[in-house]
Design a protein around this motif. Sequence first.
Motif, short mmCIF file in Angstrom:
data_model
loop_
_atom_site.label_atom_id
_atom_site.label_comp_id
_atom_site.label_asym_id
_atom_site.label_seq_id
_atom_site.Cartn_x
_atom_site.Cartn_y
_atom_site.Cartn_z
N THR A 24 17.52 15.18 -42.79
CA THR A 24 18.72 14.56 -43.16
C THR A 24 19.70 13.20 -42.82
OG1 THR A 24 19.73 17.22 -42.96
CG2 THR A 24 21.55 15.41 -43.08
N ILE A 25 19.50 13.27 -41.17
CA ILE A 25 20.10 11.86 -40.72
C ILE A 25 19.06 11.16 -41.03
CG2 ILE A 25 20.21 10.75 -38.24
CD1 ILE A 25 20.88 12.83 -36.83
N MET A 26 18.24 10.79 -41.35
CA MET A 26 17.28 9.74 -42.10
C MET A 26 17.49 8.68 -43.05
SD MET A 26 13.34 10.22 -40.52
CE MET A 26 12.28 9.20 -41.45
N GLY A 27 17.66 10.29 -44.46
CA GLY A 27 18.02 10.33 -45.85
C GLY A 27 19.36 10.17 -45.72
N LEU A 28 20.06 9.32 -44.70
CA LEU A 28 21.50 9.50 -44.85
C LEU A 28 21.38 8.09 -44.65
CD1 LEU A 28 24.05 12.16 -43.15
CD2 LEU A 28 24.11 11.16 -45.20
N VAL A 29 20.73 7.15 -43.88
CA VAL A 29 20.71 6.26 -43.13
C VAL A 29 20.14 5.46 -44.39
CG1 VAL A 29 19.44 4.22 -41.81
CG2 VAL A 29 20.43 6.69 -40.63
N PHE A 30 19.06 5.66 -45.32
CA PHE A 30 18.51 4.99 -45.99
C PHE A 30 19.48 5.18 -47.35
CE2 PHE A 30 14.34 5.35 -44.03
CZ PHE A 30 13.23 4.62 -44.30
N LEU A 31 19.83 6.39 -47.55
CA LEU A 31 20.68 6.02 -48.55
C LEU A 31 21.75 5.35 -48.72
CD1 LEU A 31 21.49 9.49 -49.39
CD2 LEU A 31 20.64 8.07 -51.06
N ALA A 32 22.85 4.55 -46.86
CA ALA A 32 23.77 4.22 -47.36
C ALA A 32 23.37 2.82 -47.25
CB ALA A 32 24.42 4.17 -45.61
N PHE A 33 22.03 2.64 -46.34
CA PHE A 33 21.77 1.04 -46.51
C PHE A 33 20.82 0.19 -47.82
CE2 PHE A 33 22.38 1.83 -42.43
CZ PHE A 33 23.52 0.71 -41.89
N LEU A 34 20.27 1.80 -48.56
CA LEU A 34 19.37 1.46 -49.70
C LEU A 34 19.76 2.43 -51.08
CD1 LEU A 34 15.61 1.63 -47.95
CD2 LEU A 34 17.35 -0.49 -48.53
N GLY A 35 20.17 3.46 -50.96
CA GLY A 35 20.52 4.09 -52.01
C GLY A 35 19.52 4.50 -52.50
N LEU A 36 19.59 5.11 -53.47
CA LEU A 36 17.87 5.03 -54.24
C LEU A 36 17.98 4.13 -55.68
CD1 LEU A 36 20.00 8.73 -55.48
CD2 LEU A 36 17.96 8.73 -53.84
N ASN A 37 16.67 4.73 -55.85
CA ASN A 37 15.58 3.59 -56.89
C ASN A 37 16.04 3.97 -58.68
OD1 ASN A 37 14.23 1.73 -57.44
ND2 ASN A 37 12.24 2.56 -57.40
N TYR A 38 16.97 3.77 -58.58
CA TYR A 38 17.09 4.52 -59.66
C TYR A 38 16.64 3.52 -61.03
CZ TYR A 38 21.86 6.14 -57.90
OH TYR A 38 22.05 6.74 -57.14
N SER A 39 16.28 4.79 -61.83
CA SER A 39 15.25 3.94 -63.11
C SER A 39 16.76 3.78 -63.64
CB SER A 39 14.76 5.20 -64.27
OG SER A 39 15.07 6.18 -64.21
N VAL A 40 15.83 3.43 -65.53
CA VAL A 40 16.75 2.46 -66.06
C VAL A 40 17.78 3.58 -67.15
CG1 VAL A 40 15.09 3.17 -68.23
CG2 VAL A 40 16.49 0.84 -68.46
N ASP A 41 17.19 5.12 -67.10
CA ASP A 41 18.65 5.82 -67.33
C ASP A 41 19.85 5.92 -66.79
OD1 ASP A 41 16.72 6.97 -68.99
OD2 ASP A 41 16.06 8.44 -66.98
#
Length: 300
Positions: A24-41
């Motif tokens: 969870t901590i790793m996920g929060l860090v990645f989400l905070a700095f990189l976010g999600l890799n959104y598709s064209v949708d």
Amino acid sequence: MRFKKELDFVHLSKFFYVFSIVLTIMGLVFLAFLGLNYSVDFKAGSNVDTALSKNVTVEEVRSAIGGVGVPHEPSITMGEKRINIRYEQELNDNQSEALKAAITKLDDKASFEINTVDTEMAKELAKNAIYAVLISCLGIIVYVSIRFEWRFAVAAIVALMHDAFMVVAIFSIFRLEVDLTFIIAVLTIIGYSINDTIVIFDRIRENLRFGKQKTYEDLKVLVNKSVSQTLLRSIYTAFTVFIAAFFLLVLGGESIKMFSLAMVIGLLFGAYSSIFIASPLWLLLKKRQKPAVNNNPAKV
């Protein structure tokens, strides 16, 4: 069915808690700095899905579409006789026709599906996806609170949010693409997770009615017993659904690959959250209700 020798699931849950907290901590860090890799949708752009009668290489596709007149390089995903081309900007009619003509030179039997999303529509889709998850969680909280009690509701919502967030965290960490099918997968995982959790909670409630729990240790034994009684059912159900999702991932088309992958990941986390997250968390909340446990053990 149940195991002859019951495991101490409450004790083992400590290791799963640590694992989930770290991820969870790793996920929060990645989400905070990189976010999600959104598709064209979920962002403005155009998605071109092409079916071919033969296989071609990425180099051939890039060379063919180089003169389309779009300033930015697209991302290209190759499948079995399929090409998926994603542009971060919207293609106009002239560019779309030029793209079709360029690919037709590679394969005159090619068929096309071009989807374009503008900025406002992308924002609306992202907002509605968040609302869908929140509303479903709210409905589950209300249902479980009425059907059981608030401690069960809290434990259940933590478990299903755990499963959903683990999928989001994995997609963020490994930069996997998030599209509309991903949202469908998350909602499906939430439904699967709460179903598995309710089965165990129902057995806990049933054992509470016929047992005489006077101490925390009595409740701990009851939780271990209840999980043991439903464990094979949980394993069989999870394994059956996992096999279906796995073969969808391996044999399915490119358009459902992210859906299948999200399902596989969610099912793996959901397989242990009901046992090692939800049930021990209910026990922890129930432990703080010592007077109620001692005076009226059958009340849930």
